[in-house]
Design a protein around this motif. Structure first.
Motif, PDB file in Angstrom:
ATOM      1  N   ARG A 122       0.858  -1.047  -0.020  1.00  0.00           N
ATOM      2  CA  ARG A 122      -0.024   0.119  -0.021  1.00  0.00           C
ATOM      3  C   ARG A 122       0.943   1.174   0.138  1.00  0.00           C
ATOM      4  O   ARG A 122       1.860   1.200   0.598  1.00  0.00           O
ATOM      5  N   GLY A 123       0.637   2.047  -1.014  1.00  0.00           N
ATOM      6  CA  GLY A 123       1.176   3.576  -0.744  1.00  0.00           C
ATOM      7  C   GLY A 123       2.536   3.305  -1.331  1.00  0.00           C
ATOM      8  O   GLY A 123       2.904   2.992  -2.032  1.00  0.00           O
ATOM      9  N   LEU A 124       3.451   3.992  -0.089  1.00  0.00           N
ATOM     10  CA  LEU A 124       5.144   3.957  -0.441  1.00  0.00           C
ATOM     11  C   LEU A 124       5.634   2.429  -0.630  1.00  0.00           C
ATOM     12  O   LEU A 124       6.523   2.466  -1.470  1.00  0.00           O
ATOM     13  N   TRP A 125       4.887   1.597  -0.131  1.00  0.00           N
ATOM     14  CA  TRP A 125       5.275   0.097  -0.156  1.00  0.00           C
ATOM     15  C   TRP A 125       5.125  -0.497  -1.478  1.00  0.00           C
ATOM     16  O   TRP A 125       5.426  -1.674  -1.829  1.00  0.00           O
ATOM     17  N   ALA A 126       4.098   0.278  -2.426  1.00  0.00           N
ATOM     18  CA  ALA A 126       3.726  -0.433  -3.651  1.00  0.00           C
ATOM     19  C   ALA A 126       4.868  -0.517  -4.304  1.00  0.00           C
ATOM     20  O   ALA A 126       5.108  -1.054  -5.443  1.00  0.00           O
ATOM     21  N   GLY A 127       5.980   0.499  -4.436  1.00  0.00           N
ATOM     22  CA  GLY A 127       7.077   0.550  -5.223  1.00  0.00           C
ATOM     23  C   GLY A 127       8.259   0.657  -4.561  1.00  0.00           C
ATOM     24  O   GLY A 127       8.601   0.092  -3.554  1.00  0.00           O
ATOM     25  N   SER A 128       9.289   1.765  -4.616  1.00  0.00           N
ATOM     26  CA  SER A 128      10.392   2.162  -3.907  1.00  0.00           C
ATOM     27  C   SER A 128      10.276   3.714  -3.476  1.00  0.00           C
ATOM     28  O   SER A 128       9.731   4.384  -4.181  1.00  0.00           O
ATOM     29  N   PHE A 129      11.068   3.712  -2.471  1.00  0.00           N
ATOM     30  CA  PHE A 129      11.319   5.356  -1.855  1.00  0.00           C
ATOM     31  C   PHE A 129      12.437   5.252  -1.128  1.00  0.00           C
ATOM     32  O   PHE A 129      12.765   4.424  -0.356  1.00  0.00           O
ATOM     33  N   ILE A 130      12.923   6.562  -0.722  1.00  0.00           N
ATOM     34  CA  ILE A 130      13.938   6.948   0.094  1.00  0.00           C
ATOM     35  C   ILE A 130      13.325   7.307   1.444  1.00  0.00           C
ATOM     36  O   ILE A 130      12.201   8.308   1.299  1.00  0.00           O
ATOM     37  N   PRO A 131      13.828   6.751   2.480  1.00  0.00           N
ATOM     38  CA  PRO A 131      13.083   7.207   3.587  1.00  0.00           C
ATOM     39  C   PRO A 131      13.072   8.679   3.852  1.00  0.00           C
ATOM     40  O   PRO A 131      14.138   9.167   3.514  1.00  0.00           O
ATOM     41  N   PRO A 132      11.889   9.252   4.483  1.00  0.00           N
ATOM     42  CA  PRO A 132      11.995  10.556   4.339  1.00  0.00           C
ATOM     43  C   PRO A 132      12.964  11.390   5.086  1.00  0.00           C
ATOM     44  O   PRO A 132      13.637  12.291   4.687  1.00  0.00           O
ATOM     45  N   ARG A 133      13.573  10.611   6.101  1.00  0.00           N
ATOM     46  CA  ARG A 133      14.564  11.315   6.861  1.00  0.00           C
ATOM     47  C   ARG A 133      15.779  11.289   6.016  1.00  0.00           C
ATOM     48  O   ARG A 133      16.586  12.257   5.930  1.00  0.00           O
ATOM     49  N   GLU A 134      16.200  10.520   5.117  1.00  0.00           N
ATOM     50  CA  GLU A 134      17.305  10.148   4.482  1.00  0.00           C
ATOM     51  C   GLU A 134      17.185  11.231   3.260  1.00  0.00           C
ATOM     52  O   GLU A 134      18.128  11.790   2.968  1.00  0.00           O
ATOM     53  N   TRP A 135      15.926  11.360   2.778  1.00  0.00           N
ATOM     54  CA  TRP A 135      15.636  12.217   1.798  1.00  0.00           C
ATOM     55  C   TRP A 135      15.910  13.784   2.066  1.00  0.00           C
ATOM     56  O   TRP A 135      16.653  14.482   1.298  1.00  0.00           O
ATOM     57  N   ARG A 136      15.517  14.071   3.484  1.00  0.00           N
ATOM     58  CA  ARG A 136      15.754  15.246   3.751  1.00  0.00           C
ATOM     59  C   ARG A 136      17.172  15.684   3.832  1.00  0.00           C
ATOM     60  O   ARG A 136      17.665  16.629   3.698  1.00  0.00           O
ATOM     61  N   HIS A 137      18.154  14.633   4.416  1.00  0.00           N
ATOM     62  CA  HIS A 137      19.450  14.916   4.346  1.00  0.00           C
ATOM     63  C   HIS A 137      20.182  15.080   3.001  1.00  0.00           C
ATOM     64  O   HIS A 137      21.136  15.534   2.914  1.00  0.00           O
ATOM     65  N   GLN A 138      19.596  14.443   1.962  1.00  0.00           N
ATOM     66  CA  GLN A 138      20.094  14.601   0.519  1.00  0.00           C
ATOM     67  C   GLN A 138      19.554  15.931   0.239  1.00  0.00           C
ATOM     68  O   GLN A 138      20.225  16.289  -0.825  1.00  0.00           O
ATOM     69  N   HIS A 139      18.449  16.459   0.415  1.00  0.00           N
ATOM     70  CA  HIS A 139      17.946  17.952  -0.226  1.00  0.00           C
ATOM     71  C   HIS A 139      17.844  18.700   1.110  1.00  0.00           C
ATOM     72  O   HIS A 139      16.604  19.152   1.374  1.00  0.00           O
ATOM     73  N   PRO A 140      18.830  19.390   1.686  1.00  0.00           N
ATOM     74  CA  PRO A 140      18.930  20.122   2.731  1.00  0.00           C
ATOM     75  C   PRO A 140      18.149  21.726   2.347  1.00  0.00           C
ATOM     76  O   PRO A 140      18.158  21.883   1.201  1.00  0.00           O
ATOM     77  N   ARG A 141      17.701  22.037   3.231  1.00  0.00           N
ATOM     78  CA  ARG A 141      16.852  23.252   2.957  1.00  0.00           C
ATOM     79  C   ARG A 141      17.664  24.419   3.725  1.00  0.00           C
ATOM     80  O   ARG A 141      18.157  24.189   4.769  1.00  0.00           O
ATOM     81  N   THR A 142      17.349  25.759   3.269  1.00  0.00           N
ATOM     82  CA  THR A 142      17.883  26.735   4.335  1.00  0.00           C
ATOM     83  C   THR A 142      16.778  27.275   5.314  1.00  0.00           C
ATOM     84  O   THR A 142      17.250  27.893   6.168  1.00  0.00           O
ATOM     85  N   ASP A 143      15.410  26.966   4.977  1.00  0.00           N
ATOM     86  CA  ASP A 143      14.550  27.119   5.729  1.00  0.00           C
ATOM     87  C   ASP A 143      14.517  26.192   6.891  1.00  0.00           C
ATOM     88  O   ASP A 143      13.611  25.081   6.647  1.00  0.00           O
ATOM     89  N   ASN A 144      14.479  26.374   7.974  1.00  0.00           N
ATOM     90  CA  ASN A 144      14.832  25.192   9.171  1.00  0.00           C
ATOM     91  C   ASN A 144      13.323  25.209   9.901  1.00  0.00           C
ATOM     92  O   ASN A 144      13.180  24.342  10.670  1.00  0.00           O
ATOM     93  N   ASN A 145      12.546  26.221   9.708  1.00  0.00           N
ATOM     94  CA  ASN A 145      11.125  26.296  10.425  1.00  0.00           C
ATOM     95  C   ASN A 145      10.418  25.011  10.220  1.00  0.00           C
ATOM     96  O   ASN A 145       9.733  24.591  10.928  1.00  0.00           O
ATOM     97  N   ASN A 146      10.627  24.483   8.871  1.00  0.00           N
ATOM     98  CA  ASN A 146       9.885  23.341   8.685  1.00  0.00           C
ATOM     99  C   ASN A 146      10.252  21.984   8.765  1.00  0.00           C
ATOM    100  O   ASN A 146       9.665  20.894   8.274  1.00  0.00           O
ATOM    101  N   ARG A 147      11.717  21.859   9.194  1.00  0.00           N
ATOM    102  CA  ARG A 147      12.518  20.718   9.163  1.00  0.00           C
ATOM    103  C   ARG A 147      11.747  19.825  10.135  1.00  0.00           C
ATOM    104  O   ARG A 147      11.286  20.114  11.064  1.00  0.00           O
ATOM    105  N   LYS A 148      11.845  18.549   9.901  1.00  0.00           N
ATOM    106  CA  LYS A 148      11.489  17.526  10.736  1.00  0.00           C
ATOM    107  C   LYS A 148      12.577  16.519  11.444  1.00  0.00           C
ATOM    108  O   LYS A 148      12.326  15.649  12.196  1.00  0.00           O
ATOM    109  N   ASP A 149      13.818  16.532  10.812  1.00  0.00           N
ATOM    110  CA  ASP A 149      14.899  15.874  11.536  1.00  0.00           C
ATOM    111  C   ASP A 149      15.491  16.247  12.638  1.00  0.00           C
ATOM    112  O   ASP A 149      15.266  16.802  13.324  1.00  0.00           O
TER     113      ASP A 149
END
Length: 144
Positions: A117-144
């Motif tokens: 179901r959902g993410l598990w139907a295919g493949s995905f980068i875990p969100p935490r890893e994805w955030r580390h690969q795509h850092p933002r300058t706006d830290n107000n919305n960061r989750k890690d």
């Protein structure tokens, strides 16, 4: 905390001015893409947000605060009036993964994975890893 929710993304919402992070789950970032079962890109982050928005629309949520994160957001479990745990529902639908040491939603994640179901139907980068690969300058919305 009780009231109508404004959904920011798949695991963050605001009720009566209080920014709430759904505890022990991690949904894909809004900009994040995943692969479906046919190896096609799909906007998993936008889809997670849209599904959460659709599920809570027109309902007052009841959220139980557990703590505050380093970004000042209230960490909470939230439920619909019928008692549905929204955190668990997001993981069970395959729209978020369980996170944290508690692994509160491991059974729901196992069910979503088994049902592909959902993410598990295919493949995905875990969100935490994805955030580390795509850092933002706006830290107000960061989750890690």
């Amino acid at each position: 905390i009780v009231g109508s929710a404004f959904v920011a993304d798949g695991d963050t919402l605001t009720i009566n001015g209080t920014r709430i992070r759904l505890i022990d789950i991690d949904a894909p970032e809004l900009e994040q893409m995943c692969m479906d079962g046919q190896e096609r890109d799909w906007p998993c982050g936008r889809q997670a947000s849209a599904q959460l928005r659709s599920r809570v629309h027109g309902h007052d949520l009841r959220c139980q605060p557990k703590s505050i994160d380093k970004y000042g957001r209230t960490l909470a479990t939230c439920a619909l009036p019928d008692g549905t745990d929204i955190n668990a529902w997001m993981v069970q639908q395959g729209l978020a993964v369980t996170s944290g040491f508690a692994n509160m939603y491991g059974a729901q994640q196992d069910e979503a994975r088994s049902a592909k179901r959902g993410l598990w139907a295919g493949s995905f980068i875990p969100p935490r890893e994805w955030r580390h690969q795509h850092p933002r300058t706006d830290n107000n919305n960061r989750k890690d």
